[in-house]
Design a protein around this motif. Sequence first.
Motif, mmCIF file in Angstrom:
data_model
loop_
_atom_site.group_PDB
_atom_site.id
_atom_site.type_symbol
_atom_site.label_atom_id
_atom_site.label_comp_id
_atom_site.label_asym_id
_atom_site.label_seq_id
_atom_site.Cartn_x
_atom_site.Cartn_y
_atom_site.Cartn_z
ATOM 1 N N LEU A 1 -5.078 46.821 34.450
ATOM 2 C CA LEU A 1 -5.783 45.707 33.808
ATOM 3 C C LEU A 1 -5.081 44.418 34.193
ATOM 4 C CD1 LEU A 1 -6.201 47.222 30.218
ATOM 5 C CD2 LEU A 1 -7.888 47.197 32.084
ATOM 6 N N GLU A 2 -5.767 43.554 34.883
ATOM 7 C CA GLU A 2 -5.147 42.322 35.370
ATOM 8 C C GLU A 2 -5.929 41.128 34.851
ATOM 9 O OE1 GLU A 2 -2.403 41.020 37.175
ATOM 10 O OE2 GLU A 2 -3.515 39.236 36.562
ATOM 11 N N ALA A 3 -5.236 40.215 34.172
ATOM 12 C CA ALA A 3 -5.910 39.078 33.541
ATOM 13 C C ALA A 3 -6.456 38.071 34.557
ATOM 14 C CB ALA A 3 -4.946 38.372 32.585
ATOM 15 N N SER A 4 -5.774 37.934 35.653
ATOM 16 C CA SER A 4 -6.137 36.905 36.626
ATOM 17 C C SER A 4 -7.330 37.330 37.486
ATOM 18 C CB SER A 4 -4.910 36.639 37.504
ATOM 19 O OG SER A 4 -5.235 35.794 38.572
ATOM 20 N N HIS A 5 -7.809 36.416 38.326
ATOM 21 C CA HIS A 5 -8.910 36.743 39.245
ATOM 22 C C HIS A 5 -8.409 37.502 40.465
ATOM 23 C CE1 HIS A 5 -7.057 33.079 40.725
ATOM 24 N NE2 HIS A 5 -7.577 33.323 41.898
ATOM 25 N N ARG A 6 -7.077 37.713 40.516
ATOM 26 C CA ARG A 6 -6.494 38.390 41.683
ATOM 27 C C ARG A 6 -5.315 39.241 41.235
ATOM 28 N NH1 ARG A 6 -1.924 35.360 41.927
ATOM 29 N NH2 ARG A 6 -1.140 36.528 43.682
ATOM 30 N N ILE A 7 -4.968 40.248 42.023
ATOM 31 C CA ILE A 7 -3.737 40.975 41.745
ATOM 32 C C ILE A 7 -2.603 40.319 42.538
ATOM 33 C CG2 ILE A 7 -4.659 43.232 41.113
ATOM 34 C CD1 ILE A 7 -4.173 44.099 44.062
ATOM 35 N N GLY A 8 -1.386 40.731 42.255
ATOM 36 C CA GLY A 8 -0.246 40.201 43.007
ATOM 37 C C GLY A 8 0.702 39.395 42.134
ATOM 38 N N GLY A 9 0.172 38.793 41.054
ATOM 39 C CA GLY A 9 1.035 37.991 40.181
ATOM 40 C C GLY A 9 1.694 36.877 40.960
ATOM 41 N N ARG A 10 3.010 36.843 40.862
ATOM 42 C CA ARG A 10 3.739 35.764 41.540
ATOM 43 C C ARG A 10 3.782 35.928 43.061
ATOM 44 N NH1 ARG A 10 8.908 36.212 38.261
ATOM 45 N NH2 ARG A 10 7.740 37.822 37.163
ATOM 46 N N ASN A 11 3.437 37.103 43.537
ATOM 47 C CA ASN A 11 3.313 37.245 44.991
ATOM 48 C C ASN A 11 1.989 36.600 45.377
ATOM 49 O OD1 ASN A 11 2.408 38.186 47.538
ATOM 50 N ND2 ASN A 11 3.959 39.802 47.472
ATOM 51 N N LEU A 12 2.042 35.332 45.678
ATOM 52 C CA LEU A 12 0.838 34.517 45.884
ATOM 53 C C LEU A 12 0.933 33.784 47.218
ATOM 54 C CD1 LEU A 12 -1.729 32.913 44.971
ATOM 55 C CD2 LEU A 12 -0.194 31.360 43.756
ATOM 56 N N THR A 13 -0.023 34.035 48.083
ATOM 57 C CA THR A 13 -0.118 33.256 49.326
ATOM 58 C C THR A 13 -1.398 32.440 49.244
ATOM 59 O OG1 THR A 13 1.028 35.013 50.526
ATOM 60 C CG2 THR A 13 -0.162 33.385 51.840
ATOM 61 N N VAL A 14 -1.278 31.139 49.461
ATOM 62 C CA VAL A 14 -2.435 30.254 49.304
ATOM 63 C C VAL A 14 -2.936 29.825 50.686
ATOM 64 C CG1 VAL A 14 -3.276 28.121 48.250
ATOM 65 C CG2 VAL A 14 -1.460 29.417 47.131
ATOM 66 N N ARG A 15 -4.252 29.921 50.877
ATOM 67 C CA ARG A 15 -4.874 29.522 52.141
ATOM 68 C C ARG A 15 -6.107 28.675 51.856
ATOM 69 N NH1 ARG A 15 -3.783 34.827 52.176
ATOM 70 N NH2 ARG A 15 -2.235 35.559 53.663
ATOM 71 N N HIS A 16 -6.715 28.216 52.921
ATOM 72 C CA HIS A 16 -7.972 27.477 52.851
ATOM 73 C C HIS A 16 -8.929 28.065 51.803
ATOM 74 C CE1 HIS A 16 -11.685 25.569 54.316
ATOM 75 N NE2 HIS A 16 -12.229 26.766 54.188
ATOM 76 N N GLY A 17 -9.409 27.215 50.909
ATOM 77 C CA GLY A 17 -10.447 27.641 49.975
ATOM 78 C C GLY A 17 -9.975 28.442 48.775
ATOM 79 N N ASP A 18 -8.693 28.750 48.693
ATOM 80 C CA ASP A 18 -8.205 29.547 47.565
ATOM 81 C C ASP A 18 -8.103 28.705 46.286
ATOM 82 O OD1 ASP A 18 -7.995 31.765 49.104
ATOM 83 O OD2 ASP A 18 -5.814 31.680 49.360
ATOM 84 N N LEU A 19 -8.341 29.379 45.164
ATOM 85 C CA LEU A 19 -8.182 28.719 43.868
ATOM 86 C C LEU A 19 -6.705 28.688 43.480
ATOM 87 C CD1 LEU A 19 -9.233 27.718 41.042
ATOM 88 C CD2 LEU A 19 -9.367 30.145 40.397
ATOM 89 N N VAL A 20 -6.219 27.507 43.149
ATOM 90 C CA VAL A 20 -4.872 27.400 42.573
ATOM 91 C C VAL A 20 -5.080 27.238 41.074
ATOM 92 C CG1 VAL A 20 -2.725 26.089 42.520
ATOM 93 C CG2 VAL A 20 -3.976 26.335 44.669
#
Lengths: 210, 519
Positions: B79-98
């Motif tokens: 069960l993951e609250a966010s729109h993505r898994i990974g938690g703090r393992n986050l890579t941000v690219r073009h078009g990604d939601l911050v």
Amino acid sequence: MKFNKQLFSACFLFAAAFAPTEAAEPVPEEFGSCTVCHGVQLKGNPGTGAPRLSGLQTWYVENQLESFRMGWRGNHSADYTAEEMRAVASGLSAKQLKKAPSYVNETVSSLSFTHTDGDVDKGKALFASCSACHGATGGGNEALAAPSLLVQSDWYLEKQINDFRNGLRGAEKDDASGQLMAASVATLKTDDDINNLMAYIVHLQQQEMK
Amino acid sequence: MTGVSRRNFLNLVGAIGGSVALYNSSRAMGLIAETGPVSNYQIKPADKGAKKIVILGGGVAGLSVAYELQMAGYECTILEASHRIGGRNLTVRHGDLVDELGNANICKFDDEPNLYFNAGPARIPGHHQRLLGYCKKFKVPLQIKANANRLAYIHETNLFGGKPVRAGEYIADARGFMSELLWKGGNQGAFDEMLTKEDVENLMGYSRFFGDLGLDGSYKGTGRSGSLNDRMLEHVKVKPTQDFTEVLKSRTGLMAALTSENYDWGEPLMEPVGGMDGVVNGFARNLDAKIILKAQVQGIHNKDDGVTITYQHKGKLHTLEADFCFNNIPAHFMPGIDNNLSPEYMAALSEFKRGNLFKIALQMKERFWENEGIYGGISFTDQAISQIWYPSHDINAEKGVILGSYSWNDDENEKFAQMSLEDRIKVAAQCGDKIHPNYSSYIESGVSVPWTRMNHMMGCGAHMEPEVQDKNFAILQKAEGRHFLIGDQISQHAGWQEGALASADNALRVFSDMRTQAA
Ligand SMILES: Cc1cc2nc3c(=O)[nH]c(=O)nc-3n(C[C@H](O)[C@H](O)[C@H](O)COP(=O)(O)OP(=O)(O)OC[C@H]3O[C@@H](n4cnc5c(N)ncnc54)[C@H](O)[C@@H]3O)c2cc1C
């Protein structure tokens, strides 16, 4: 911030009596983020510094969201958590602003206590000066914009009193209600005063729960 | 060992002594190196009474628990609250939601695979064998990531004329002057009471080479700092040294000198090709677990024979019954979540403090730093941004993303958190201009991640006062009922994925022992 064990025992006793599914109502989607900081059913979370809001008067919620948005509250860099609330309030849409007061007011959650060691009688004497605006039993007075003090987490009320004393709240020029309140904390001289006063407010809250 | 293979022997011990015995004897036999993978660990397989597992939060700790339990036959739901898994393992690219609370925004980098930003973890040292083991297993390609770079800069507003100095130059001077002191001390008999005559001679000889001293033991600069002329065609013309007093004062210089000394920063470091979330994608490719995104956990209740989890998903409340639960939710959220954990357990949890790391990344229209000879590594400054990281990947590409601020100073990070994205970029740009000429003119767009304000995270890294840590960890590293806490928060290595994986490893060991004992 330090919190003592009583808080957690109070939480626990309540939670244990709770059937697991009694997180009651789902949160409206547009207010999901409120619960991230304020906790399930806005029950408050000392871990994020976000207070219990359940049952807060609608007009007061409206005032406070306005106050954050105007930068009257959450405008001191040392007050990390209030700054976080200001960012959230500033980002709300017109629709969210309109619906937030009733959503907040209608949430249902348990109230827990951290204050156990103040002198209730001394606190009662100190509260005499508060009751003019907040009412004899702390229920608040809309005409004076003074909120009920019976629903918020005690650790949070204590922080607010200190914020008013230290010029972190109620110090902005256009914040009439905040200034009114700030002028009223002059009667509180020492940490003991605050501790005793808080013991009395907790007493009022417990009376209310009965 | 005769007759029994090592593997069989281990299975035998495992069956008798439970998994801790297996683990310990593996270490004793040298099968698992001190820093090595713990892959020989054996989880008691699923059976009728223990099959359904729920994992709260899909950070790397949660993902690894799901993977390990799946291998032992359990059915896992994440069960993951966010729109993505990974938690703090986050890579941000073009078009990604911050997903910053109150300030959600979309990354405006160009749509190019080399233009990415590791907003959380960014480097992996060779001894993080749990993490590297998963990378190997899941075929996550890795590349070397430069951490220390002698051609990067140190910059101090009030030292060295306020001008950036190459890290290598500073390090050479610091070593040179220190060595000169040692040499002179030896020469003047300062160590005669502590050391033999031969030791002193060796010390002086060592110092001479360590610091590149003259025959008379004096330091007058070194070719190790580079050269004032074209050293390919002419003899090296040694650069003048910095002032020793200033060298001693420089904290950024010290940082640069220590970048590769810290055990977790020891060269060579690594990173997944294409972004740190390669690790998360590796798990995702190999998991059968049901992963429910945007599922915010609201209640956790231990029962005698299982756990009941309440969560909200798509506007509705749901309950999920499972045999055991592994909780990856950051501890500071727990007092806001309904639960029946004991007061003692909750009191221990409440001792965690939120950390407030902040990173900003800038897309640069040209890789100007490469024209200055800088390929990867870090420049240090005493300004608010503290560090500038240059990409080690896609060298000589047209554009690049650099890390424009990364400080360990809570107050500086908080100041950034309190600014708008535009102001954050502006401050980062102004600081950068002091280090690279026209730095700000190269900036095309910026992305920032203040971890204290990220939805469902509200901090990194969690920490406790050292005096209370042992006491509380003793409580939290054990199970309470059928609830196991995981996450880098309860490792001694918060702020590293290896710590998160170690916490998972520990929880699984406790879990398996508990099941073995119950059987
Ligand atoms: C700036 C920065 C730099 C770092 N650098 C490095 C590095 O170079 N190398 C390295 O190895 N590590 C590094 N780390 C540390 C690394 O990111 C962490 O150790 C690791 O990602 C932690 O994983 P975790 O599983 O413990 O928890 P998290 O990643 O925190 O996962 C927790 C999960 O729980 C979810 N959640 C929260 N509330 C709920 C709820 N109510 N219901 C359901 N789910 C919920 C969250 O959304 C999240 O997915 C860095 C971290 C930061 C922030």
